[in-house]
Scaffold this motif. Sequence first.
Motif, short mmCIF file in Angstrom:
data_model
loop_
_atom_site.label_atom_id
_atom_site.label_comp_id
_atom_site.label_asym_id
_atom_site.label_seq_id
_atom_site.Cartn_x
_atom_site.Cartn_y
_atom_site.Cartn_z
N LEU A 229 0.82 -1.31 0.01
CA LEU A 229 -0.15 0.05 -0.06
C LEU A 229 0.91 1.17 0.04
N THR A 230 1.88 1.34 0.78
CA THR A 230 2.93 2.49 0.70
C THR A 230 3.37 2.58 -0.56
N THR A 231 3.78 1.63 -1.18
CA THR A 231 4.45 1.59 -2.68
C THR A 231 3.59 2.31 -3.41
N ALA A 232 2.22 1.69 -3.42
CA ALA A 232 1.25 2.20 -4.41
C ALA A 232 0.73 3.64 -4.29
N ALA A 233 0.69 4.09 -3.07
CA ALA A 233 0.57 5.42 -2.62
C ALA A 233 1.62 6.34 -3.14
N GLY A 234 2.73 5.81 -3.23
CA GLY A 234 3.73 6.68 -3.59
C GLY A 234 3.99 6.74 -4.92
#
Lengths: 373, 393
Positions: A229-234
Amino acid sequence: MSSPNLLYGEVEQELRDSVRSLLRDRCDWTAVLARCESEHPYDRQLWSTLATDLGVTGLLVPEELGGAGAGPRELAVLAEELGSSVAPVPLLGSAVMATSALLACSEASVASEAVTTLATGSAVGTVAVPLTTAPDDPFPESVRAQDATLSGTVPTVVDLEVADKAVVPAIGEDGPGLYLLDSSAPGVTRTPITPLDLTRRIGTLELDRVPAPRVATGPRAERALHHALTTAAGVLASEQVGLAQHCLDSTVDYVRTRYQFGRAVGSFQAVKHRLADLWAGISTARAVARDAADALTGSSEEAGISVAVAQSYCCDLVVLAAEEHLQLHGGIGMTWEHPAHLYLGRAKSSQLTLGTAERHRNTIATLGALPAP
Amino acid sequence: MVDADELRTRVRRFLSEHDPAGTDRLDFLRARFDAGLAWVHYPVGLGGIDAPRALQTVVDEEFAATGAPDNDPLTNTIGLGMAAPTILGHGTEEQRRRFLRPLWTGEETWCQLFSEPGAGSDLAALSTRAVREGDEWVLDGQKVWTSLAHTARWAILVARTAPGAPKHKGLTYFLCDMTDPGVEVRPLRQITGEAEFNEVFLSGARIPDSQRLGEVGQGWRIAMDTLMNERVAIGGGNTAREQGMIGIVSETWRQRPELRTPGLHERLLRLWVESEAARVTSERLRQQLVAGQPGPEGSAAKLAFARLNQLISGFELELLSQQGLSYDDWSLRRPDSTELTSRSPGYRYLRAKGNSIEGGTSEILRNIIAERVLGLPAEPRTDKDVPWKELPR
């Protein structure tokens, strides 16, 4: 803390050029608009070409698993370009979310085999969470795992209708786990939701005692989901930069050539000041999105705060860009046959995607030691 | 081309021949200038060695590391940042040799006589007159918002020499002696109570023609070069997170839980994100400059800086509650520093209001971005080709 590299490297520029030239041929807005009301709202052929001719569907995936062995910085450039064309391809679900989640579980052989199929484009994946889930949300509990089968319902799953596989977070007898679902298995029901964003689809996933192998368990499963989720948000921040830049460029072109009162409307300060502010905002959005992409290449804690800054800035900026795009086009921008609505739908939906600005600011409150009253 | 290692060697050789502890400060600085180690991108003989501008930091760091005296650049910002590049670019050989060395050493500091009460954003409308009398020019008029005029030895000045020409074509650029009896400097008190700036009255001030910079009628073009140099100065080093005003309010938030409310929390986080985003944007601009890809983002940086300083300083007063009602000192002072972080929250609030006016208003900056970066057409102009003396004012 060493300085992040906020520029685009030579390889990244080459990647941008080749994607842009493919999209120019294959993904102009009239084609996107025609497709969005057709039987096949996703452009599977475009996704295949991106996989086989350019090899960019597996940018995060190491070469030994069939990917390009690149990383989040390159993936962010791809996202900018696809965002700029509102390309109807499963970038977010497959190449970002499912791929990141499975890579974080890659000691499970089913997970690494699945990653290869996503990287080569032979399959499409997603992660079965509501698309509004923020990286810091608690582990989802809407799916239960019992006797090695999954049951439950997950609404607003991104790219669901084209997903062959889904990484499903579920709660089993021994706590959280990630499971690898084959979406053609018996007991799986996928129901498309009529989306605000016509170019990125969502659907409801219902599971009734569907067998699925577990690929991670306990804290490892929680970390893998958080990482995805962090990668996707970035990466989404870069997609928003690409989309916002398109909106600015297209508006500038328009106000230079649209005449009213005997003048180009772009000569009025009431118009040009708004565009100057938007340009300044996009310069900033680009800097923070690059910062987030660079931070994601490390495993550091910096990624958390950089992504939260990038997402809380870019997700509002992209909406401003799409709204200015429409307003400064005047009446023509309000018509179905103009692409402004495709960009507005994507922009507004992406503002809610993977956590609103407020959610990301709350992350900053925690990580930056600025506690609520 | 000289590289960083070569420069370090030169500095060390210079220091071995000129012990900073045992040499008079001015002699040391003059020798540094003569060795070409003052501003390394300047030509040989004028304080430089034609090195890339980016290498200046290498030289400054080498000198600073030995505790050598510097030229106290903050007391001569206009001289170093604006007058010097203009004299280098447009001066005669004689003018360059006369002015650049004492300018760099700080023996002679400079101010800028451009703005007038009737010519702010529209600088080209200025009305200070310069009339030729033999080998001299006689000046009459009023300049305003002049920082450092009360300490400066020289001024760069633009005056009208041809009132019958269109406004951009009738201007000429001069180097003005601030000790001339026709020059009077008065403090200009501002809303903070202090007087950072001055008004300068020119009443029959005399300037020899040898102190005219460039051709008669070329003043506007040269003034534009000067103002471009004003904007090159931004960027600076890689700054850390929470420097500047956002750091002050974040620390207050952490230290004083009794001040916290949900509404203020929301605003603090928004301002924190914007400050951090502005910091990363400046860092990206710096990296572009170092990589030789200068972008136009500098003008956006000033817009953001002005907006954020105003929002944060306003927020700070609300956060401080009763303390936000007080002010530290209204007396008319002549400050050395205008660092916003150096005084009280009330001062910061008032002084930050100037950030969107000084050095180009935010409205003018938006015009510049729209026209030069985005290529949008200019507003139709009624004043461009009309003789200046016929313009309404």
